[in-house]
Design a protein around this motif. Structure first.
Motif, PDB file in Angstrom:
ATOM      1  N   MET A 173     -26.937 -83.732  39.484  1.00 47.80           N
ATOM      2  CA  MET A 173     -26.399 -82.504  38.897  1.00 47.80           C
ATOM      3  C   MET A 173     -27.116 -82.153  37.598  1.00 47.80           C
ATOM      4  O   MET A 173     -27.480 -80.991  37.356  1.00 47.80           O
ATOM      5  N   ASP A 174     -27.325 -83.145  36.762  1.00 51.25           N
ATOM      6  CA  ASP A 174     -27.977 -82.924  35.475  1.00 51.25           C
ATOM      7  C   ASP A 174     -29.424 -82.468  35.679  1.00 51.25           C
ATOM      8  O   ASP A 174     -29.911 -81.538  35.021  1.00 51.25           O
ATOM      9  N   PHE A 175     -30.105 -83.134  36.610  1.00 50.17           N
ATOM     10  CA  PHE A 175     -31.485 -82.746  36.914  1.00 50.17           C
ATOM     11  C   PHE A 175     -31.539 -81.314  37.435  1.00 50.17           C
ATOM     12  O   PHE A 175     -32.370 -80.510  37.008  1.00 50.17           O
ATOM     13  N   ARG A 176     -30.645 -80.973  38.365  1.00 54.14           N
ATOM     14  CA  ARG A 176     -30.652 -79.629  38.950  1.00 54.14           C
ATOM     15  C   ARG A 176     -30.433 -78.552  37.898  1.00 54.14           C
ATOM     16  O   ARG A 176     -31.060 -77.493  37.936  1.00 54.14           O
ATOM     17  N   ARG A 177     -29.511 -78.809  36.947  1.00 54.43           N
ATOM     18  CA  ARG A 177     -29.267 -77.749  35.968  1.00 54.43           C
ATOM     19  C   ARG A 177     -30.454 -77.583  35.030  1.00 54.43           C
ATOM     20  O   ARG A 177     -30.665 -76.489  34.500  1.00 54.43           O
ATOM     21  N   HIS A 178     -31.212 -78.642  34.838  1.00 56.44           N
ATOM     22  CA  HIS A 178     -32.448 -78.480  34.068  1.00 56.44           C
ATOM     23  C   HIS A 178     -33.485 -77.698  34.860  1.00 56.44           C
ATOM     24  O   HIS A 178     -34.261 -76.922  34.283  1.00 56.44           O
ATOM     25  N   VAL A 179     -33.508 -77.881  36.175  1.00 58.94           N
ATOM     26  CA  VAL A 179     -34.402 -77.081  37.016  1.00 58.94           C
ATOM     27  C   VAL A 179     -34.028 -75.616  36.922  1.00 58.94           C
ATOM     28  O   VAL A 179     -34.871 -74.755  36.647  1.00 58.94           O
ATOM     29  N   ASP A 222     -24.931 -95.920  31.489  1.00 56.74           N
ATOM     30  CA  ASP A 222     -23.855 -96.323  32.405  1.00 56.74           C
ATOM     31  C   ASP A 222     -23.578 -95.262  33.460  1.00 56.74           C
ATOM     32  O   ASP A 222     -22.810 -95.506  34.390  1.00 56.74           O
ATOM     33  N   ARG A 223     -24.187 -94.104  33.301  1.00 61.21           N
ATOM     34  CA  ARG A 223     -23.905 -93.010  34.224  1.00 61.21           C
ATOM     35  C   ARG A 223     -24.774 -93.073  35.471  1.00 61.21           C
ATOM     36  O   ARG A 223     -24.358 -92.617  36.533  1.00 61.21           O
ATOM     37  N   SER A 224     -25.971 -93.589  35.350  1.00 65.40           N
ATOM     38  CA  SER A 224     -26.852 -93.724  36.513  1.00 65.40           C
ATOM     39  C   SER A 224     -28.113 -94.464  36.089  1.00 65.40           C
ATOM     40  O   SER A 224     -28.552 -94.372  34.931  1.00 65.40           O
ATOM     41  N   LEU A 225     -28.715 -95.170  37.043  1.00 66.17           N
ATOM     42  CA  LEU A 225     -29.923 -95.948  36.750  1.00 66.17           C
ATOM     43  C   LEU A 225     -31.054 -95.064  36.246  1.00 66.17           C
ATOM     44  O   LEU A 225     -31.887 -95.499  35.440  1.00 66.17           O
ATOM     45  N   GLU A 226     -31.091 -93.822  36.698  1.00 68.51           N
ATOM     46  CA  GLU A 226     -32.170 -92.922  36.280  1.00 68.51           C
ATOM     47  C   GLU A 226     -32.236 -92.760  34.768  1.00 68.51           C
ATOM     48  O   GLU A 226     -33.323 -92.626  34.186  1.00 68.51           O
ATOM     49  N   TYR A 227     -31.069 -92.782  34.114  1.00 66.43           N
ATOM     50  CA  TYR A 227     -31.072 -92.621  32.659  1.00 66.43           C
ATOM     51  C   TYR A 227     -31.709 -93.825  31.969  1.00 66.43           C
ATOM     52  O   TYR A 227     -32.346 -93.676  30.914  1.00 66.43           O
ATOM     53  N   GLN A 281     -29.620 -87.104  25.605  1.00 65.84           N
ATOM     54  CA  GLN A 281     -28.201 -87.264  25.911  1.00 65.84           C
ATOM     55  C   GLN A 281     -27.748 -86.036  26.690  1.00 65.84           C
ATOM     56  O   GLN A 281     -27.946 -84.905  26.242  1.00 65.84           O
ATOM     57  N   PRO A 282     -27.131 -86.216  27.863  1.00 68.86           N
ATOM     58  CA  PRO A 282     -26.662 -85.059  28.635  1.00 68.86           C
ATOM     59  C   PRO A 282     -25.601 -84.270  27.865  1.00 68.86           C
ATOM     60  O   PRO A 282     -24.765 -84.850  27.175  1.00 68.86           O
ATOM     61  N   GLU A 283     -25.638 -82.972  28.025  1.00 64.06           N
ATOM     62  CA  GLU A 283     -24.642 -82.118  27.381  1.00 64.06           C
ATOM     63  C   GLU A 283     -23.479 -81.856  28.341  1.00 64.06           C
ATOM     64  O   GLU A 283     -23.523 -82.213  29.512  1.00 64.06           O
ATOM     65  N   LYS A 284     -22.450 -81.224  27.845  1.00 60.45           N
ATOM     66  CA  LYS A 284     -21.278 -80.917  28.654  1.00 60.45           C
ATOM     67  C   LYS A 284     -21.637 -79.953  29.789  1.00 60.45           C
ATOM     68  O   LYS A 284     -22.531 -79.114  29.667  1.00 60.45           O
ATOM     69  N   TRP A 285     -20.892 -80.086  30.893  1.00 61.95           N
ATOM     70  CA  TRP A 285     -21.082 -79.197  32.041  1.00 61.95           C
ATOM     71  C   TRP A 285     -20.370 -77.878  31.779  1.00 61.95           C
ATOM     72  O   TRP A 285     -19.319 -77.829  31.135  1.00 61.95           O
ATOM     73  N   THR A 286     -20.957 -76.776  32.282  1.00 61.99           N
ATOM     74  CA  THR A 286     -20.355 -75.455  32.122  1.00 61.99           C
ATOM     75  C   THR A 286     -20.357 -74.720  33.460  1.00 61.99           C
ATOM     76  O   THR A 286     -21.127 -75.062  34.368  1.00 61.99           O
TER      77      THR A 286
END
Length: 828
Positions: free
Chosen positions: A86-92, A155-160, A171-176
């Motif tokens: 999800m975090d990667f996609r929103r950066h895309v 702790d959120r995922s190995l990718e981090y 650091q990931p920001e809040k979801w909107t």
């Protein structure tokens, strides 16, 4: 023990100890990110308790008392399993990949910022219903509650943990809600109609006269392959499936769709490979249960994890305030179910593929552009792109009335002739209501409510098939589809004249093709033509798939109906059909060519081959190699590299015509100046080249060749799987898997003839819905529910998918609970 051996033993002991410690650290780090699926978790913001049942595949079914709680819990669960994705996609979608990966992704960000996906999402949100806005906010709150409970990114995922090596400060920001809406733009981009064809036509024109370019884009073969709808026309301002077109309408059609008088001389273009889908629905008159069966398998690029996430969303007590009882395939990052069924209806998607984008050539002078004899001021905006490890980059985006100028940020789009810029006009860059459509589909209970929901689904425009528990079936073409003042959307056009502009209003929804309960009792969509333009105007597109998959499905359905009533097993068998759609047309021509040497034995295998492309098929391996070399030998010398054929059913139609013209100029290899080749020369060379290639790769014994040894799928992580760093790729990628089928078989495992036989597009999921008993429905995902590498559900569905298997698609509460291996309770 001699001292060198003692020294080596000590070193080895130390290395083994370090390896064990490192492995322990990796295992600890990996497992820390696995979701909690048992017990109780407090979720601030809930109004009541929510139960989440997961089966052995990790598929969650969520039960709540209010709709807001339901979608809040969905956001929490998506984040548990797929937050990195999800975090990667929103950066895309927001053009911010460089914040993660540095300047390596700067060009990607510039392209997305220029199109402005995020800005369109921001403009869309206030246009949505208040209910949709509330549900998007509830979903975001669920994601953010999970983030608050897991404040350490590692702790959120190995990718981090991997990302820390390059970008330790991230650091990931809040979801909107904007993050959710923007993902729908990415879906629209993946399913964008004919932009590549438009570019490739113009590109091919740089080496060939126009009439030879048009040879490479044959029209849809309506005489051999049926469209989706074979009845009806627009009558009294609405599409009516019961009305036949009048004769004067047919005469008007013959004068329609004028082509451009002047075409630009240079452009370069890329190609998008293998995107399509199958869906069909059969009424109860043809089924063993007396109720409909609905089938869907969208064809998309493979990803690790799969783009889809299976889930059930259930209000414990259905009411007007909480009307959701829906099971199906979701997108992580987006609330609701995209494809699936409620307790009363089921639906599926395939890409309709209308022409919803145009490239306008522009004449720009300074900060103005020419339009109808006047210099008009360009619209401009500044975009600042943050770059990990570097200074921010400022991008100036310029737009004309037709859209943003994209030629400076998209390498395959270049101006030519009188133009010095190219603008993109695309329906997805206009604010729309597709997010409203998701929730409307998820609560629809009958055909009128389904049609009302489909009216909101503006981009991407999809073929929607329908079935319900009352026994009805249907089809609806939705979407915002432009009407042009002139031209047919197949070539880039001059923007300065105004004559090719879009009209202010798109095709009215009531005029889009639709049918309920057709007389023959079934509907098939496979990216084929929706309706014959002899009975329907305005123009939807000229660039359909050419109907080989759809006609094969129709033939298989008719054959099965002739033998008895259909069941889910028959539907699954059709999904797995691997017959090559062009083999029966090409093989007779191959057999007539004079051939000597070791290639004769290979060719002889084709005589009795039925066209099926199973894993152990030697004829399939050889035929596909012949087809690959035939396309390259015939066309690569004539076309610019970016327009070389990738394969697929358009090229079936091109080759079908060429086989009847043995002296056509395309047969001649222009690189052999002293020779003029004809059809049989190229066919012979393709046979020989294929034999040589497979002998080198698979050995000299032609009978031992296997299609599965060539046609393989590597499940590649969407962000880190192509890093070029072996150990990192090994952490996240899986496979390869041997997979049957081929690019335009029903089991559409696509490959690019220019690159080899490796799979580039897949049935990304499969679903069979039984409207007689929804608990007897079946489904499968490409990979698994989890996005966490090394989790049991990371790839646990992949082998079953490759073998053509399906899992139970349970929906009733008692069935879900009986199959559950875990139960998690969320409390307020």
């Amino acid at each position: 023990m001699p001292w060198p051996l003692r020294w080596f033993a000590r070193v080895l002991t130390v290395l083994l100890a370090l390896a064990l410690v490192l492995a322990g650290v990796v295992v600890y780090t990996v497992r820390k990110s696995f979701p909690q699926v048992e017990g109780t978790i407090r979720l601030p913001g809930l109004t009541g308790s929510v139960e989440i049942y997961r089966d052995k595949s990790g598929i969650p079914h969520i039960y709540a008392d209010t709709a807001a709680d339901l979608f809040m819990a969905q956001g929490f669960v998506h984040a548990q399993d797929r937050f990195w994705e999800m975090d990667f996609r929103r950066h895309v979608t927001s053009g911010r990949l460089s914040e993660l990966f540095g300047e390596a992704t700067l060009d990607n960000d510039k392209a997305i910022r220029t199109m402005g996906w995020r800005k369109v999402a921001e403009a869309e949100l206030p246009e949505l219903t208040q209910q949709t806005q509330d549900f998007l906010a509830a979903y975001s709150a669920g994601v953010n509650a999970w983030m608050d409970a897991n404040p350490n990114a590692s702790d959120r995922s190995l990718e981090y943990s991997v990302l820390k090596v390059q970008n330790g400060a991230y650091q990931p920001e809040k979801w909107t809600p904007y993050d959710s809406i923007a993902w729908l733009k990415a879906m629209a981009w993946d399913l964008r109609s004919n932009m590549e064809d438009e570019i490739d036509r113009a590109l091919a024109l740089t080496k060939l006269p126009r009439e030879r370019v048009e040879q490479l884009y044959p029209g849809y073969p309506f005489d051999r392959h049926s469209p989706i709808i074979g009845q009806g026309t627009i009558d009294d301002g609405k599409f009516d499936p019961r009305v036949e077109p009048r004769q004067d309408g047919r005469r008007a059609l013959a004068q329609a769709a004028a082509t451009l008088d002047k075409v630009p001389s240079t452009m370069s273009g890329g190609e998008r490979e293998g995107i399509g889908s199958n869906s069909w629905v059969v009424s109860g008159e043809h089924t063993a249960t007396g109720k409909p069966l609905l089938v869907n398998d969208p064809h998309l690029s493979p990803a690790m994890p799969s783009v889809w996430y299976q889930a059930g969303l259930h209000c414990r007590k259905l009411s007007e305030a909480c009307p959701y009882d829906v099971t199906g395939f979701t997108f992580s990052g987006v609330p609701g179910v995209i494809i699936g069924h409620t307790d009363k209806i089921a639906w599926g998607f395939t890409n309709l593929g209308p022409d919803v984008s145009d490239l306008f050539l522009e004449q720009v002078t300074g900060d103005t552009y020419l339009y109808q004899g006047q210099q008009v001021k360009l619209e401009t905006r500044e975009e600042q792109i943050k770059v990990a490890g570097g200074a921010p980059v400022t991008l100036t985006v310029k737009s004309t009335r037709h859209g943003p100028l994209i030629n400076e940020v998209m390498g395959n789009v270049k101006p030519t002739g009188e133009a010095n810029a190219v603008a993109l006009q695309w329906t997805a860059l206009m604010p729309g209501r597709s997010a409203d459509a998701i929730f409307a589909l998820n609560r629809a209970a009958n055909w009128p409510e389904f049609k009302a929901a489909a009216a909101l689904f503006e981009v991407p425009s999809q073929n929607l098939i329908y079935a319900d528990t009352e026994g009805h079936i249907g089809y609806q073409a939705p979407g915002r589809i432009p009407v042009r003042e002139n031209g047919d959307g197949t070539w880039p056009v001059p923007g300065w004249t105004g004559e090719y502009d879009w009209k202010p209003a798109p095709i009215p929804y009531d005029q889009l093709p639709s049918v309920e309960d057709p007389a023959d009792g079934f509907i098939v969509t496979a990216n084929n033509a929706v309706i014959d333009p002899k009975r329907y105007q305005p123009l939807l597109t000229k660039d359909w798939a050419h109907g080989y998959r759809s006609e094969r499905i129709r033939d298989l359905l008719k054959d099965a109906m002739g033998k008895g009533k259909l069941d889910a097993a028959a539907m699954s068998g059709i999904l797995q059909d691997s017959r090559h759609g062009f083999a029966q047309a090409l093989i007779p021509a191959l057999m007539q060519v004079s051939l000597a040497g070791p290639g004769v034995e290979a060719r002889d295998m084709l005589q009795d081959w039925d066209g099926s492309q199973g894993l152990d098929s030697a004829p399939a391996a050889y035929f596909n190699a012949v087809w690959r070399h035939l396309l390259m030998l015939t066309f690569n010398d004539d076309l610019p590299e970016a327009a070389w054929p990738a394969g697929g059913d358009r090229w079936y139609e091109v080759m079908l015509r060429l086989l009847q013209a043995p002296d056509d100029p395309f047969w001649d290899d222009v690189t052999t100046k002293e020779l003029k080749e004809g059809r049989d020369d190229i066919l012979r060379q393709a046979l020989a080249s294929a034999h040589q290639e497979l002998s080198e790769r698979l050995g000299p014994d032609v009978r031992s060749w296997r299609w599965g040894a060539l046609h393989r799928l590597t499940l590649t992580h969407g962000s880190l799987g192509t890093s070029g760093i072996g150990p990192i790729e090994a952490l996240f990628n899986r496979g390869p898997l041997e997979v049957p089928g081929g690019k335009d078989a029903v089991n559409a495992t696509g490959w690019n003839v220019q690159k080899g036989y490796e799979i580039t597009a897949v049935p990304s999921m499969r679903m069979i819905v039984d409207l007689a008993d929804l608990d007897k429905s079946q489904w499968i995902n490409l990979t698994g529910a989890s996005g966490h590498a090394f989790h049991d559900n990371y790839r646990d569905q992949a082998e079953t998918w490759a073998e053509g298997g399906l899992l139970p698609m349970l929906a009733k509460p008692e069935s879900v609970q009986a199959a559950a291996t875990h139960k998690l309770v969320l409390t307020k």
